[in-house]
Write a protein that holds these residues in place. Structure first.
Motif, PDB file in Angstrom:
ATOM      1  N   ALA A 164       0.835  -1.202   0.000  1.00 51.39           N
ATOM      2  CA  ALA A 164       0.000   0.000   0.000  1.00 51.39           C
ATOM      3  C   ALA A 164       0.872   1.254   0.000  1.00 51.39           C
ATOM      4  O   ALA A 164       0.567   2.246  -0.682  1.00 51.39           O
ATOM      5  CB  ALA A 164      -0.936  -0.011   1.206  1.00 51.39           C
ATOM      6  N   ARG A 165       1.959   1.205   0.744  1.00 50.64           N
ATOM      7  CA  ARG A 165       2.881   2.357   0.747  1.00 50.64           C
ATOM      8  C   ARG A 165       3.424   2.616  -0.651  1.00 50.64           C
ATOM      9  O   ARG A 165       3.395   3.754  -1.145  1.00 50.64           O
ATOM     10  CB  ARG A 165       4.049   2.077   1.714  1.00 50.64           C
ATOM     11  N   GLU A 166       3.903   1.554  -1.289  1.00 51.43           N
ATOM     12  CA  GLU A 166       4.511   1.707  -2.615  1.00 51.43           C
ATOM     13  C   GLU A 166       3.477   2.110  -3.666  1.00 51.43           C
ATOM     14  O   GLU A 166       3.732   2.990  -4.492  1.00 51.43           O
ATOM     15  CB  GLU A 166       5.208   0.407  -3.023  1.00 51.43           C
ATOM     16  N   ALA A 167       2.310   1.453  -3.634  1.00 51.72           N
ATOM     17  CA  ALA A 167       1.277   1.784  -4.619  1.00 51.72           C
ATOM     18  C   ALA A 167       0.740   3.187  -4.390  1.00 51.72           C
ATOM     19  O   ALA A 167       0.581   3.974  -5.346  1.00 51.72           O
ATOM     20  CB  ALA A 167       0.142   0.766  -4.546  1.00 51.72           C
ATOM     21  N   GLY A 168       0.473   3.528  -3.125  1.00 51.61           N
ATOM     22  CA  GLY A 168      -0.059   4.847  -2.815  1.00 51.61           C
ATOM     23  C   GLY A 168       0.872   5.956  -3.276  1.00 51.61           C
ATOM     24  O   GLY A 168       0.425   6.968  -3.846  1.00 51.61           O
ATOM     25  N   ALA A 169       2.169   5.765  -3.069  1.00 48.20           N
ATOM     26  CA  ALA A 169       3.139   6.785  -3.464  1.00 48.20           C
ATOM     27  C   ALA A 169       3.112   7.023  -4.972  1.00 48.20           C
ATOM     28  O   ALA A 169       3.328   8.143  -5.440  1.00 48.20           O
ATOM     29  CB  ALA A 169       4.537   6.360  -3.025  1.00 48.20           C
ATOM     30  N   ARG A 170       2.838   5.956  -5.727  1.00 46.52           N
ATOM     31  CA  ARG A 170       2.804   6.082  -7.191  1.00 46.52           C
ATOM     32  C   ARG A 170       1.458   6.610  -7.690  1.00 46.52           C
ATOM     33  O   ARG A 170       1.384   7.219  -8.760  1.00 46.52           O
ATOM     34  CB  ARG A 170       3.107   4.721  -7.834  1.00 46.52           C
ATOM     35  N   MET A 171       0.377   6.340  -6.951  1.00 41.31           N
ATOM     36  CA  MET A 171      -0.970   6.725  -7.401  1.00 41.31           C
ATOM     37  C   MET A 171      -1.336   8.162  -7.039  1.00 41.31           C
ATOM     38  O   MET A 171      -2.093   8.812  -7.763  1.00 41.31           O
ATOM     39  CB  MET A 171      -2.010   5.800  -6.754  1.00 41.31           C
TER      40      MET A 171
END
Ligand code: NAP
Length: 250
Positions: free
Chosen positions: A123-130
């Motif tokens: 979630a951290r990685e995806a959220g940072a990209r989204m």
């Protein structure tokens, strides 16, 4: 044209519910990143099926209980697709089967790592990209929880149920944290679903529990995938911080 296609990352996509989600995503014309732990043949075969539907598919081996592997998974997403629109935190394990007497430190550490830490890091990685405030296009995160988070898993796997309780709390909190930045976060709580997941339990677990389900049957993995695709897509554009129970009323 390919750059307009949406990309969905499904963790634990080689078998069971994750594989059904990946197939359903391809039917909706997503390109799909198929994470798996060990089942490379199954992941490659699924990737071929998805390509036959005209979508791109990228199988990536990565242990969701390892931060280094999570980072490597997202580096592959960046390299091959350069975007992520939907993250489905699906990979999960049951741990030991039985009462609280069966738990020990190493089993719990592995359970928390795969079922809680991995989804948090993804979630951290995806959220940072989204996030739209960081140059992203917004997106959706769907966390695969379990009705056990509510029922408690008594006598079978309270530890597993507790790990899914943590996922539910994460879903509520991250939904509020990321909503201003165009990222929706929701959960799906499957009930009794036909998959290898029950193999850790004594034979016949699903049949034994069917009478406790108001609809008097278990579900297919495809029936879970339908709820995930709804929450991932535009039909759920004003839906965040909530859950869809796929439990036959249980
Ligand atoms: P499953 O048939 O056992 O499949 C598990 C999937 O997760 C496989 O693709 C497996 O990959 C992957 N996986 C396991 N550990 C992993 C790790 N450390 N890193 C990356 N991938 C890993 O289970 P399922 O029934 O599809 O369950 C999927 C999710 O639904 C889980 O979160 C589970 O808790 C939840 N759920 C299931 C039920 C049910 O009745 N089945 C009910 C409620 C919730 P490999 O093939 O490579 O091992």
């Amino acid at each position: 044209m390919a750059d307009d296609r949406k990309v969905m990352l499904v963790t634990g996509a080689s078998r069971g519910i994750g594989a059904a989600i990946a197939r359903a995503a391809a039917h909706e014309q997503y390109d799909v990143v198929l994470n798996y732990a060990t089942s490379s043949d199954a992941a490659e075969a699924l990737a071929d099926d998805i390509r036959d539907l005209g979508c791109r598919a990228l199988p990536v081996q990565a242990d969701m209980g390892s931060e280094a592997d999570v980072l490597r998974l997202f580096a592959a997403v960046d390299q091959w697709f350069g975007r992520i629109d939907v993250l489905v935190n699906n990979a999960g394990i049951a741990g030991s089967y039985g009462t609280v007497d069966t738990v020990d430190e190493s089993m719990l550490a592995r359970l928390w790592a795969v079922n809680i830490t991995g989804p948090f890091l993804c979630a951290r990685e995806a959220g940072a990209r989204m996030r739209t405030d960081r140059g992203g296009n917004g997106g959706a995160i769907v966390n695969i929880s379990s009705k056990a988070a509510v029922l408690g898993g008594s006598g079978e796997w309270v530890h597993y149920a507790a790990s899914k309780g943590a996922i539910d709390t994460m879903t509520v909190g991250l939904a509020k944290e990321l909503a201003p930045f165009g990222v929706r976060v929701n959960g799906v709580r499957p009930g009794l679903i036909e998959s290898d997941f029950h193999d850790v339990a004594p034979t016949g677990r699903v049949a034994r529990l069917v009478p406790t389900v108001p609809m008097l049957r278990s579900a297919t993995t495809d029936e879970v995938a339908g709820a995930v695709l709804f929450l991932a897509g535009p039909a759920a554009s004003y839906v965040t911080g909530t859950f869809v129970d796929v439990t036959g009323g249980r």
